[in-house]
Scaffold this active site. Structure first.
Site, PDB file in Angstrom:
ATOM      1  N   GLU A 315       0.839  -1.201   0.000  1.00 42.95           N
ATOM      2  CA  GLU A 315       0.000   0.000   0.000  1.00 42.95           C
ATOM      3  C   GLU A 315       0.870   1.245   0.000  1.00 42.95           C
ATOM      4  O   GLU A 315       0.557   2.239  -0.664  1.00 42.95           O
ATOM      5  CB  GLU A 315      -0.950   0.004   1.194  1.00 42.95           C
ATOM      6  CG  GLU A 315      -1.969   1.135   1.119  1.00 42.95           C
ATOM      7  CD  GLU A 315      -3.058   1.059   2.163  1.00 42.95           C
ATOM      8  OE1 GLU A 315      -4.046   1.810   2.039  1.00 42.95           O
ATOM      9  OE2 GLU A 315      -2.929   0.264   3.123  1.00 42.95           O
ATOM     10  N   LYS A 336      -7.701   0.813  11.687  1.00 40.29           N
ATOM     11  CA  LYS A 336      -7.613  -0.572  12.154  1.00 40.29           C
ATOM     12  C   LYS A 336      -6.671  -0.728  13.343  1.00 40.29           C
ATOM     13  O   LYS A 336      -6.788  -1.708  14.091  1.00 40.29           O
ATOM     14  CB  LYS A 336      -7.154  -1.481  11.012  1.00 40.29           C
ATOM     15  CG  LYS A 336      -8.157  -1.654   9.894  1.00 40.29           C
ATOM     16  CD  LYS A 336      -7.630  -2.612   8.824  1.00 40.29           C
ATOM     17  CE  LYS A 336      -8.616  -2.783   7.671  1.00 40.29           C
ATOM     18  NZ  LYS A 336      -8.718  -1.576   6.827  1.00 40.29           N
ATOM     19  N   HIS A 341      -9.435  -5.255  12.193  1.00 36.06           N
ATOM     20  CA  HIS A 341      -9.909  -5.379  10.811  1.00 36.06           C
ATOM     21  C   HIS A 341     -11.316  -5.948  10.834  1.00 36.06           C
ATOM     22  O   HIS A 341     -11.519  -7.134  11.091  1.00 36.06           O
ATOM     23  CB  HIS A 341      -8.973  -6.299  10.027  1.00 36.06           C
ATOM     24  CG  HIS A 341      -9.175  -6.225   8.548  1.00 36.06           C
ATOM     25  ND1 HIS A 341     -10.341  -5.764   7.981  1.00 36.06           N
ATOM     26  CD2 HIS A 341      -8.365  -6.579   7.508  1.00 36.06           C
ATOM     27  CE1 HIS A 341     -10.235  -5.826   6.663  1.00 36.06           C
ATOM     28  NE2 HIS A 341      -9.051  -6.307   6.361  1.00 36.06           N
ATOM     29  N   PHE A 400      -9.557  -9.613  -0.094  1.00 36.49           N
ATOM     30  CA  PHE A 400      -9.215 -10.917  -0.654  1.00 36.49           C
ATOM     31  C   PHE A 400      -9.928 -11.080  -2.003  1.00 36.49           C
ATOM     32  O   PHE A 400     -11.080 -10.687  -2.169  1.00 36.49           O
ATOM     33  CB  PHE A 400      -9.669 -12.038   0.279  1.00 36.49           C
ATOM     34  CG  PHE A 400      -8.750 -12.280   1.454  1.00 36.49           C
ATOM     35  CD1 PHE A 400      -7.616 -11.517   1.661  1.00 36.49           C
ATOM     36  CD2 PHE A 400      -9.032 -13.288   2.359  1.00 36.49           C
ATOM     37  CE1 PHE A 400      -6.778 -11.751   2.739  1.00 36.49           C
ATOM     38  CE2 PHE A 400      -8.206 -13.528   3.443  1.00 36.49           C
ATOM     39  CZ  PHE A 400      -7.076 -12.767   3.641  1.00 36.49           C
TER      40      PHE A 400
END
Length: 412
Positions: A315, A336, A341, A400
């Protein structure tokens, strides 16, 4: 066709650091961690024993007693966050066309607790002992439907399911729907209640979770060299997306404007991000282009920031690829670090943190920074509140399956 302008007129949330908007924002600014030892099931044999769980939540504040058992915990969280958002928006106090108000949820998993309980009933007691409420309790779209029923919102209504990007896809779809004239207002956001034995075991088996069990509040440490995995969380968060003129006509309070949306896929790996964060970078650039601005106009990014080795590194690279040397001037943080998360709810809670940062000109800290990582060398607001007058800000979300979704907000 000229796109209609879209603003945020209401917000609500329940999560590990607060059961409402005010409590959440206060604790985020204070750097208060909501990560704690899991106490709702036996964790003896689990490698990870911590999560960002909601505390002191009473479903009877939102449901009749006989209705509680008919709704999975994820729907209960959804109804709580939706109630605060709707009341905060003031929409119900005005005359509006119910056929032009919708609900779009982002749910990554859905009724996991119900699935586990009813599967146990099936195996141990037989098919006749499976609840008749099993299917409507479990399915991922039922929260959206239940919210619509309560408030009689008869417009567009469905669920986005794209793992950890779900809430940002819900936001983006709400933005587009209103821009193109198919709704006047949409309650949009994300919700999840997946801190359950089976999902916990699955993430443990992947070795994706932090095992810093002796220091729960210090376990989630995005962009720190010694991060060792993400920490599961739960909760819900919604915003009222509303067409600008519709909001102005009813004298609604406007928190911020929504001006850009970008979505892409890595097409690389089921769980790992693409090399250099290429897919996330494209989503950021798409959102910037959609807003008709330059990357240099952005002061703040609420990062996906999971506290995993690959995500935080990639990221960072994706941000550098878009902003170049200016990346070092952008203020970045990870919500987070305090709430964990929250999977499908993540971008919802993070979107609220971003909008509140615009409103109050304060960026909450990314807590637990101790050791610099040479691969993560940007300004992540480590351990301190950053005072910042924000004109434009990005919220990144990566899931994901390679799903990337980015929302761009603007000071109104």
């Amino acid at each position: 066709m000229k796109k209609r302008r879209v603003v945020i007129t209401g917000m609500g949330t329940v999560n590990a650091v607060g059961n409402n908007l005010a409590e959440t924002w206060k604790n985020l600014l204070a750097g208060q961690s909501g990560i704690r030892t899991v106490d709702r099931f036996d964790i003896t044999n689990f490698s990870t024993k911590i999560a960002g769980t909601v505390k002191n939540f009473d479903p009877l504040n939102y449901f009749e007693k006989k209705e509680v058992d008919k709704n999975d915990l994820y729907t209960q969280y959804a109804m709580a966050a939706a109630e605060e958002t709707v009341q905060n928006s003031g929409l119900l106090k005005t005359n509006f066309d119910k056929t032009r108000v919708g609900v779009i949820t982002g749910v990554g998993i859905g009724g996991m607790l119900t699935l586990e309980e009813q599967h146990s009933n099936l195996i141990e007691k037989g098919p006749r002992r499976v609840s008749p409420f099993f299917i409507p309790k479990m399915i991922g779209n039922i929260a959206a439907g239940s919210i619509a029923i309560k408030y009689e919102f008869k417009g567009i209504n469905f669920n986005c399911m794209s793992a950890c990007s779900s809430a940002n896809h819900a936001f983006g779809t709400a933005l587009r729907t209103i821009q193109y004239g198919d709704a006047d207002a949409i309650l949009a956001g994300g919700v999840e209640a997946a801190v359950t034995p089976l999902s916990f075991a699955g993430f443990c088996s992947m070795r994706a979770l932090s095992t810093r069990n002796d220091e729960p509040e210090k376990a989630c440490r995005p962009f720190d060299l010694n991060r060792d995995g993400f920490v599961m969380g739960e909760g819900g968060a919604f915003m009222m997306f509303e067409e600008l003129d519709h909001a102005l006509k009813r004298n609604a309070y406007i928190y911020a404007e929504v001006v850009g949306y970008g979505a892409s896929d890595d097409a690389f790996h089921i769980t790992a991000p693409a090399e250099g964060g290429e897919g996330g970078a494209r989503a950021m650039q798409m959102a910037i282009n959609d807003a008709g601005i330059l990357a240099s106009d952005i002061q703040y990014i609420n990062a996906h920031g999971t506290s995993t080795a690959l995500n935080d590194k990639n990221e960072t690279l994706s941000i550098k690829s878009i902003f170049g040397e200016a990346a070092y001037k952008v203020v970045i943080n990870s919500t987070k670090s305090m709430v964990g998360h929250t999977l499908g709810a993540a971008a919802g809670i993070e979107g609220i943190a971003l909008v509140m940062a615009i409103k109050d000109k304060k960026v909450h800290p990314t807590i637990n920074f101790e050791t610099p990582d040479p691969d993560c060398d940007l300004n992540y607001s480590h351990n301190k509140v950053t005072e910042l007058d924000i004109e434009y800000a990005l919220s990144n979300s990566l899931g994901f399956g390679g799903h990337n979704a980015v929302i761009l907000f603007k000071k109104y």
